[in-house]
Design a protein around this motif. Sequence first.
Motif, mmCIF file in Angstrom:
data_model
loop_
_atom_site.group_PDB
_atom_site.id
_atom_site.type_symbol
_atom_site.label_atom_id
_atom_site.label_comp_id
_atom_site.label_asym_id
_atom_site.label_seq_id
_atom_site.Cartn_x
_atom_site.Cartn_y
_atom_site.Cartn_z
ATOM 1 N N GLU A 78 0.790 -1.150 -0.041
ATOM 2 C CA GLU A 78 -0.092 -0.109 -0.064
ATOM 3 C C GLU A 78 0.832 1.354 -0.011
ATOM 4 O O GLU A 78 0.425 2.349 -0.817
ATOM 5 C CB GLU A 78 -0.817 -0.094 1.406
ATOM 6 C CG GLU A 78 -2.125 1.241 1.232
ATOM 7 C CD GLU A 78 -2.855 1.080 2.657
ATOM 8 O OE1 GLU A 78 -3.626 1.980 2.566
ATOM 9 O OE2 GLU A 78 -2.627 0.287 3.300
ATOM 10 N N ALA A 79 2.191 1.238 0.923
ATOM 11 C CA ALA A 79 2.983 2.589 0.913
ATOM 12 C C ALA A 79 3.467 2.740 -0.610
ATOM 13 O O ALA A 79 3.363 3.845 -0.964
ATOM 14 C CB ALA A 79 3.863 2.179 1.835
ATOM 15 N N ALA A 80 3.715 1.710 -1.371
ATOM 16 C CA ALA A 80 4.552 1.934 -2.655
ATOM 17 C C ALA A 80 3.382 2.745 -3.561
ATOM 18 O O ALA A 80 3.570 3.342 -4.361
ATOM 19 C CB ALA A 80 5.028 0.738 -3.192
ATOM 20 N N ALA A 81 2.231 1.983 -3.461
ATOM 21 C CA ALA A 81 1.062 2.565 -4.144
ATOM 22 C C ALA A 81 0.652 3.920 -4.021
ATOM 23 O O ALA A 81 0.511 4.730 -4.964
ATOM 24 C CB ALA A 81 -0.112 1.563 -4.252
ATOM 25 N N LYS A 82 0.690 4.361 -2.813
ATOM 26 C CA LYS A 82 0.504 5.654 -2.369
ATOM 27 C C LYS A 82 1.481 6.599 -2.855
ATOM 28 O O LYS A 82 1.231 7.920 -3.375
ATOM 29 C CB LYS A 82 0.185 5.831 -0.682
ATOM 30 C CG LYS A 82 -1.027 5.277 -0.168
ATOM 31 C CD LYS A 82 -1.097 5.527 1.288
ATOM 32 C CE LYS A 82 -2.466 5.018 1.693
ATOM 33 N NZ LYS A 82 -2.479 5.110 3.078
ATOM 34 N N GLU A 83 2.710 6.240 -2.903
ATOM 35 C CA GLU A 83 3.904 6.975 -3.634
ATOM 36 C C GLU A 83 3.628 7.247 -4.942
ATOM 37 O O GLU A 83 3.781 8.253 -5.398
ATOM 38 C CB GLU A 83 5.233 6.203 -3.129
ATOM 39 C CG GLU A 83 5.791 6.139 -1.921
ATOM 40 C CD GLU A 83 6.870 5.167 -1.814
ATOM 41 O OE1 GLU A 83 7.516 4.920 -2.673
ATOM 42 O OE2 GLU A 83 7.435 5.142 -0.421
ATOM 43 N N THR A 84 3.180 6.137 -5.692
ATOM 44 C CA THR A 84 2.826 6.368 -7.130
ATOM 45 C C THR A 84 1.844 7.547 -7.412
ATOM 46 O O THR A 84 1.870 8.198 -7.996
ATOM 47 C CB THR A 84 2.332 4.821 -7.761
ATOM 48 O OG1 THR A 84 3.266 3.972 -7.465
ATOM 49 C CG2 THR A 84 2.176 5.001 -9.154
ATOM 50 N N VAL A 85 0.709 7.135 -6.456
ATOM 51 C CA VAL A 85 -0.557 8.233 -6.584
ATOM 52 C C VAL A 85 0.139 9.667 -6.393
ATOM 53 O O VAL A 85 -0.290 10.561 -7.017
ATOM 54 C CB VAL A 85 -1.577 8.049 -5.611
ATOM 55 C CG1 VAL A 85 -2.610 8.885 -5.507
ATOM 56 C CG2 VAL A 85 -2.181 6.477 -5.949
#
Length: 250
Positions: free
Chosen positions: A41-48
């Motif tokens: 989730e943390a990596a996905a939030k970074e992409t967003v």
Amino acid sequence: MGALVGKTALVTGASRGIGRAIAERLGRDGARVAVHYGSNEAAAKETVAAIEAAGGTAFALRQELGVPGDAASLWAQFDRLAEGGGLDVLVNNAGIAPMLRIEETEEADFDRIHALNARAPFFIVKHGLERLRDGGRIINVTAATRIALPNIAATVMSKGALNTLTRALALQLAPRGITVNALAPGVTETDLTPWLADSHGREFGENFSAFGRVGTVEDIAEVAGFLASDGARWITGQEIDATGGALLGF
């Protein structure tokens, strides 16, 4: 920004590597991007956050792929987060490529590889067709299956299946103006290629390309950006080789 303004894209496996680079590229081109991730989730939030920092819009959605009901659940989340909007660009990027020769591959390994690399994209497309607008784009990230790669035998077999699906879908969806293409990266520097950190591994990887270097995620994202654009409207059913001319000299 501009080529994809007003359009919505979904990129699977977009929290890292090639998927993240493609998501960021589509965001820069103006698309609202659904950033799919499986667990990080943390990596996905970074992409967003990266897409939004560049002036784009995005949202994350989590769904484990390669399990029963994955596609239906993915689209249910998409419908909720996209507030019922349709889709213009689907990028089937999520996949795995464990380094396993055929003699090292167990049935469980084979089933997992094919469930994620071939089965999941098939049913994501099946359930997504009603959401995909006419004139849309499907991009399947595959592999250079024209090259013999015994160290990842089950993976290239699954990616070959995805290449075949690409051609079938291209013919079926052409009347709707939807293009379907396979994008085949070569040796690309991501967290899935840690062996490139070794000097011998990097030399081996660099020797694949006619340019004498390892590919970057940005190299692949640029090709995906073109395939998603109106400029690629006359290209469909193709396997786009994005290997940097792998093994041309052999």
